[in-house]
Design an enzyme around this catalytic site. Structure first.
Site, PDB file in Angstrom:
ATOM      1  N   GLY A   1       0.783  -1.221   0.000  1.00 38.48           N
ATOM      2  CA  GLY A   1       0.000   0.000   0.000  1.00 38.48           C
ATOM      3  C   GLY A   1       0.819   1.277   0.000  1.00 38.48           C
ATOM      4  O   GLY A   1       0.551   2.213  -0.749  1.00 38.48           O
ATOM      5  N   GLU A   2       1.845   1.337   0.829  1.00 40.55           N
ATOM      6  CA  GLU A   2       2.598   2.584   0.948  1.00 40.55           C
ATOM      7  C   GLU A   2       3.360   2.912  -0.341  1.00 40.55           C
ATOM      8  O   GLU A   2       3.725   4.059  -0.572  1.00 40.55           O
ATOM      9  CB  GLU A   2       3.573   2.501   2.119  1.00 40.55           C
ATOM     10  CG  GLU A   2       4.719   1.529   1.921  1.00 40.55           C
ATOM     11  CD  GLU A   2       5.648   1.476   3.123  1.00 40.55           C
ATOM     12  OE1 GLU A   2       6.856   1.658   2.923  1.00 40.55           O
ATOM     13  OE2 GLU A   2       5.156   1.266   4.258  1.00 40.55           O
ATOM     14  N   ASP A   3       3.584   1.905  -1.201  1.00 39.92           N
ATOM     15  CA  ASP A   3       4.318   2.136  -2.444  1.00 39.92           C
ATOM     16  C   ASP A   3       3.405   2.577  -3.589  1.00 39.92           C
ATOM     17  O   ASP A   3       3.745   3.482  -4.358  1.00 39.92           O
ATOM     18  CB  ASP A   3       5.052   0.862  -2.882  1.00 39.92           C
ATOM     19  CG  ASP A   3       6.233   0.539  -1.985  1.00 39.92           C
ATOM     20  OD1 ASP A   3       6.634   1.412  -1.198  1.00 39.92           O
ATOM     21  OD2 ASP A   3       6.753  -0.592  -2.072  1.00 39.92           O
ATOM     22  N   THR A   4       2.252   1.913  -3.722  1.00 38.95           N
ATOM     23  CA  THR A   4       1.497   2.080  -4.979  1.00 38.95           C
ATOM     24  C   THR A   4       0.006   2.301  -4.834  1.00 38.95           C
ATOM     25  O   THR A   4      -0.690   2.414  -5.835  1.00 38.95           O
ATOM     26  CB  THR A   4       1.699   0.832  -5.864  1.00 38.95           C
ATOM     27  OG1 THR A   4       1.100  -0.307  -5.215  1.00 38.95           O
ATOM     28  CG2 THR A   4       3.166   0.555  -6.131  1.00 38.95           C
TER      29      THR A   4
ATOM     30  N   GLU B   1       0.237 -13.137   1.708  1.00 32.64           N
ATOM     31  CA  GLU B   1      -0.624 -13.138   0.517  1.00 32.64           C
ATOM     32  C   GLU B   1       0.042 -13.898  -0.620  1.00 32.64           C
ATOM     33  O   GLU B   1      -0.574 -14.740  -1.283  1.00 32.64           O
ATOM     34  CB  GLU B   1      -0.915 -11.698   0.056  1.00 32.64           C
ATOM     35  CG  GLU B   1      -1.981 -10.996   0.851  1.00 32.64           C
ATOM     36  CD  GLU B   1      -2.288  -9.616   0.297  1.00 32.64           C
ATOM     37  OE1 GLU B   1      -3.214  -8.981   0.813  1.00 32.64           O
ATOM     38  OE2 GLU B   1      -1.585  -9.169  -0.634  1.00 32.64           O
TER      39      GLU B   1
END
Length: 1137
Positions: free
Chosen positions: A28-31, A94
């Site tokens: 999440g924090e990347d893309t 995941e």
């Protein structure tokens, strides 16, 4: 996915038990708010059901149940590997679950490397080095994560390079191909669909139930949407499928029913034949429906004749299912006199909570209303009475109001709802009208009315060119689409819901209920006929359409011709369609402001000198009686000129008076002998169709303009004396070239045509050889070139999407693909020590596999060369030259590479397989596999053709593999043969081939120059496996279904079979479906013999591309569509060679 992601779930259909098509795993924090968000929107926009997690999901040490359920309920996963992905235990968990699903349940995995070096992942270094260091990073977990990363890194990756938008488009295309999506453009935000679809899905599965289901209901209730949903959910379970949309509208067009039959037959049989007769099509459809298990949707049936023409009267396969939608209250009577039984399904409108959800999606962009708007939204939903179309429109109206602040303006909502309260009996019609009234500009409203009255079913680009100058059509159409007032079909046809068409036309009628002359648009034949007959008209009229063919069917007597000055009062007329109308008298008072003139069957031999044409953008005079065309003046706005099937046209003069002409269509102008030489100066001309102009290029020396991008010279009697015409020396921008059915034996060098994408040489019966074709070609058609022996390319590095060589019974070689040569035509020196085959050259073996190569071909012994491998197929002969170093009575054997003298060179392996047919079945597939266990390299080969023994007889496959460079002394090598469908191994053997270092062909069948593994990157399916095959064996395999045993025997669990679905003759598909719209024009005009849906002056910009597999029983050939107006029913017999 860790921490931050947008969860959105689009509920469009999947297959079997899958709730989602795709699960996106990302950091999440990347893309989250960049790449992944854009990817998600692109997937949803393509109709792919996509799951991403929500920021509100609380993170813990273990995956939350909702994430696990989403992964297990998805057919595929896209893993976006970014810089910090491996820092998250959540992401790694995941990935672990995804890879386990891949191994156990054939879950499709797409690795996406976003600003990440794949080698870092492969070697687990830098950001992907995993270490045991905390409670969460235990030794057990880290080892499992490492194993998952290793397996993941060996998959075929998609690595970001270049623009992100193109990269995202490639990802969407790839996943669409792997999921084998053949979707019917189901809209987003489907609500309440699952529960309503249950009973219909049960009917689809029930083989004992009736064959036909009719979905009935009020307009706008979602009948077509439901049919699309059911179709998308189930089409993979059938042998073939077809979705015919808007049948009622299409049948209003000339020969529309014939076009629908053609499309249906093409969908269920992949049949390319074109006929002019509805009865012929009906007979063929009846035959097909008896034999194949098909799913067919017939949308908007309103007449019994339509049903009879599309389904016939005969019985159908008991496992087939047919869905019909109709606005009629009942269609049971349509089935009288047929074998078919029909059940009617009344579609329920949405319940209150469902209606609120659907309206909220369109008004607020979420499934629930914004804070403070719940009561108003609920009231608005109630006004729509559960009608989905009304809910979408009302929601779009609120969010798309002129003032952007109105989305949050409670007063605006209240006032709008009060307007609806005033007329409770017509609320839905009121919502429709509001959607129109709230369009931001008057020009957009006028554009909407013009499209509804004159251009439904027409090509979008064509309409834009005509209406752009006056109505800002480009931007206007985008706005109409956003407001849900207009849609564009996959073939770029403008489509509109019947309610909108009815509303628009009713609005025009209300301009003057009793006097058509005072209306702005006249589309009704009866009104137009009356106006012209009486000579009435007014400045109010902007558009008028009249087709005298339809009028003559209804009236017994009528004047032979109208007076030309009957249009004199229509000073503001911009759009005029006078099909088969005859005018007499002076054209001096003809309307001067025309933009579009469609006059099929124009009766005069020349254009009158007093006919003012100075403002025209498009002229369509197809089927005219013109003998001479000379523009009476300079027409600068003119972009499109169409004289198709004007059989009397002899000359075109002063074409320089059309300086901005872009499209010139002279299809089947048989008598044409002269075009003004100034055609070479038309700098904007990009499309030229001279199909059937038999005399033109023999009597006139034409220099084509350099601007040409697409050109048809089919049936032009071109031979080798027309070298200057065929050279296209200055047409460097040429993308599409059709030279079919001509008389030349050889072609000039086309190396300079770097932009050429499509070349059609079909039915060139004298063509013998083609040399140095540009490697840029994507589609080549040499159908029925029965004297053609060789096809060569500029380079072996080409990626053909389509290659049709059916009927080329003498074809020996396609450079870079294969050679297939009778032994009797091969010199002894080329056969080397295999020259003993010469004594068997007159023996016969039946070859099967690629039927394009085998049908009509000599049965004498042939040599096949492809991928550097040389093969021949023999009857069960005994010859002392057939020796083995290693032999087995089974399908597999193993050995270690032996040592050999220093003066020798290890060159390769000779493989021998003896096999027999034990069951009377189609004998395919057949594979050979060589595995160097020491080096970890697998070579899997399926020959393009192979010998088919008779039942109980034995055949022999000899093959030479020049893989000496891949083998070292002591290497362990496994050889196995995989046979299916009734074939059995009798004996297998291997001989190691050595040479003395001097170039010779004495030790094997080295019939060729290539060495295996030269450049086979397109055939690489994993880091160590090459799949040397030129057909798609998985075309009919259901994505969620079991993997065929023979494939698992070949590759084990290293590769999922979905990796090779859609496989082409040139290997892995680069970008199968859908063709990006930005590139559609490259293939847009490829063939004049595919689909003809609507009467149109220009070709539709579409490309139906089906992959040519060339395999026995599962080959299909597509043609990129070029749809002129009703040419399906006017195509000359001699043109259809």
């Amino acid at each position: 996915m860790d921490s931050t992601a947008s969860s959105s779930t689009i509920v469009s259909p999947g297959t079997n038990n899958s709730r989602y098509d795709v699960f996106i795993s990302f950091r999440g924090e990347d893309t989250r708010f960049s790449f992944t968000d854009h990817l998600y929107e692109a997937l949803v926009g393509a109709g792919i059901r996509t799951f991403t997690d929500d920021e509100s999901i609380n993170r813990g040490e273990d995956l939350k149940p909702e994430i696990e359920r989403a992964i297990t309920a998805s057919r595929a996963s896209i893993v976006v590997l970014s810089k910090n992905y491996a820092n998250s235990t959540w992401c790694l968990d995941e990935l672990l679950l995804i890879m386990e699903r891949r191994k156990t349940f054939y879950h499709i995995v797409i690795p996406v490397f976003y600003h990440v070096d794949p080698s870092d992942v492969r070697q687990q270094q830098n950001n992907f080095e995993l270490k045991v260091n905390t409670v969460k990073w235990t030794e057990h977990k880290v080892e499992r994560w490492k194993a998952a990363l290793t397996e993941f890194a060996n998959l075929d990756p998609m690595v970001l390079s270049g623009p992100e938008t193109k990269f995202i488009a490639d990802i969407v295309s790839t996943i669409g191909h792997k999921l084998r999506l053949k979707l019917a453009s189901t809209p987003p935000h489907l609500t309440g669909m699952d529960t309503r679809a249950e009973s219909i899905n049960s009917w689809v599965k029930d083989k004992q139930d009736v064959e036909v289901l009719a979905i009935c209901g009020m307009a706008g209730s979602g009948k077509t949407t439901m049919a699309k949903y059911i179709y998308d959910s189930n089409f993979l379970k059938f042998e073939s499928s077809s979705f015919l949309e808007d049948i009622g509208k299409i049948c209003e067009q000339p020969y529309g029913l014939c076009a629908l039959q053609e499309q249906l037959l093409a969908d269920i049989l992949e049949d390319k034949k074109k006929e002019l007769d509805v009865t012929w099509y009906k007979t063929q459809i009846e035959k097909a429906l008896q034999n194949k298990k098909v799913l067919i949707v017939l949308d908007d049936i309103d007449k019994k004749e339509q049903l009879q023409a599309l389904l016939g009267y005969g019985k159908i396969n008991t496992e087939s299912k047919i869905i019909i939608t109709s606005r009629l209250p009942s269609i049971q009577t349509f089935f009288g006199g047929t074998y078919l039984k029909c059940r009617e399904h009344k579609l329920e409108l949405l319940k209150e909570h469902e209606a609120l959800e659907l309206l909220s999606w369109y008004a607020f962009g979420s499934k629930t209303p914004m804070e403070g708007f719940k009561d108003l939204a609920l009231k608005a939903a109630q006004y729509c009475s559960g009608n989905p179309l009304a809910l979408k429109l009302l929601g779009s109206l609120f969010v798309n109001a002129k003032d952007p602040r109105k989305r949050n303006n409670v007063e605006f909502w209240i006032n709008t709802l009060k307007l609806l309260e005033k007329n409770p009996d017509y609320r839905i019609q009121g919502i429709l009208r509001m959607s129109f009234d709230y369009l931001p500009f008057m020009t957009y409203r006028e554009l909407f009315l013009h499209i509804a009255c004159f251009f439904i079913g027409e090509d979008e680009d064509y309409v834009v060119k005509i209406l752009e100058p006056d109505y800002c059509a480009t931007a206007g159409i985008v706005t109409l689409i956003k407001r849900c007032l207009l849609t564009v079909s996959p073939s770029k046809k403008l489509m509109m819901h019947g309610l909108f068409i009815d509303m628009a036309r009713k609005m025009v009628l209300e301009e003057s209920p009793t006097n058509p002359a005072k209306r702005s648009r006249i589309w009704c034949n009866e009104d137009s006929y009356t106006l012209l007959r009486q000579g009435k008209g007014s400045e109010t009229i902007e558009g008028l359409a009249l087709d005298m063919r339809l009028v003559r069917e209804e009236k017994d007597t009528m004047p032979e011709a109208f007076e030309a000055d009957s249009l004199a009062k229509m000073d503001n007329l911009k759009l005029l369609q006078l099909n088969y109308v005859e005018l007499s008298g002076s054209y001096d008072d003809f309307p001067e402001d025309l933009r579009w003139l469609c006059w099929h069957g124009f009766q005069l031999g020349t254009i009158p000198s007093d006919f003012f044409m100075g403002n025209l953008v498009a002229i369509d005079m197809s089927y005219s009686r013109l003998q001479l065309f000379e523009p009476p003046m300079v027409i600068r706005p003119l972009k499109i000129l169409n004289f198709k099937d004007s059989h009397s046209l002899v000359k075109i003069c002063n074409i320089s008076r059309l300086p901005n002409l872009e499209t010139l269509i002279l299809w089947n102008c048989y008598s044409l002998v002269h075009i003004s030489e100034t055609i070479k100066d038309l700098k904007s001309l990009t499309l030229l169709n001279l199909t059937g102009c038999e005399h033109l290029l023999k009597t006139s020396n034409i220099n084509f303009p350099p601007s040409l991008e697409r050109i048809w010279l089919k049936n032009c009697n071109l031979d080798d004396t027309n070298h200057s015409v065929l050279s296209f020396k200055f047409q460097s921008n040429l993308q599409y070239l059709h030279l079919g059915n001509n008389l030349f034996e050889f072609l000039p060098d086309y190396n300079h045509l770097k932009s050429l994408r499509v070349l059609d040489l079909s039915f060139c019966s004298k063509l013998k050889s083609i040399k140095c074709l540009p490697s840029s070609l994507e589609e080549v058609f040499i159908t029925c070139c029965n004297k053609l022996e060789n096809v060569g390319f500029q380079s072996h590095r080409f990626t053909l999407i389509e290659f049709d060589y059916e009927g080329c019974s003498n074809l020996l070689e396609v450079e870079g693909l294969f050679k297939l040569v009778p032994v009797c035509k091969i010199d002894d020196v080329d056969l080397g020590h295999m020259k003993w085959l010469k004594e068997y050259e007159n023996y016969e073996v039946s070859l099967i596999g690629d039927f394009q190569l085998t049908v009509g071909r000599s049965l004498h012994i042939q040599m096949l060369y492809e991928f550097g491998i040389t093969s021949t197929f023999l009857p069960n002969i005994k010859n002392p030259n057939m020796t083995y170093d290693y032999i087995s009575q089974s399908s597999s054997l193993s050995f270690h590479v032996p040592s050999y003298a220093n003066n020798l060179i290890l060159k390769g392996l000779n493989l021998t397989l003896k096999y027999t047919l034990t069951e009377a079945k189609h004998a395919y597939p057949i594979f050979a596999k060589i595995s160097n266990k020491t080096k970890g390299v697998d070579l899997i080969y399926n020959p393009t053709v192979f010998g088919s023994p008779r039942l109980g007889e034995v055949a022999i496959w000899l093959s030479y593999w020049p893989i000496g460079k891949l083998l070292d002394v002591g290497d362990k090598v496994d050889v196995c043969f995989i046979l299916a469908n009734g074939l059995e191994v009798v004996e297998s053997g291997v001989k190691v081939v050595f040479g003395d270092g001097v170039e010779n062909r004495g030790n094997g069948m080295e019939f060729g120059e290539e060495v295996i593994l030269g450049d086979l990157s397109a055939f690489k399916i994993s880091t160590e496996t090459y799949y040397l095959c030129r057909r798609d064996f998985f075309k009919s395999v259901e994505v969620d279904g079991p993997t065929p045993r023979w494939f698992r025997d070949l590759v084990g669990y290293k590769v999922d079979y979905t990796e090779i679905q859609g496989w082409r003759k040139t290997g892995r598909p680069l970008c199968s479906v859908p063709i990006p719209r930005a590139h559609s024009n490259v293939l847009a005009y490829a063939h004049d013999n595919v689909n003809y849906y609507y009467s149109s002056s220009v070709p539709e910009s579409t490309s139906r591309t089906r992959i040519s597999n060339g395999s026995s029983g599962c080959a299909c050939f597509s043609k990129s569509a070029c749809n002129w107006d009703d040419s399906i029913c006017h195509q000359d017999q001699k043109e259809r060679a």
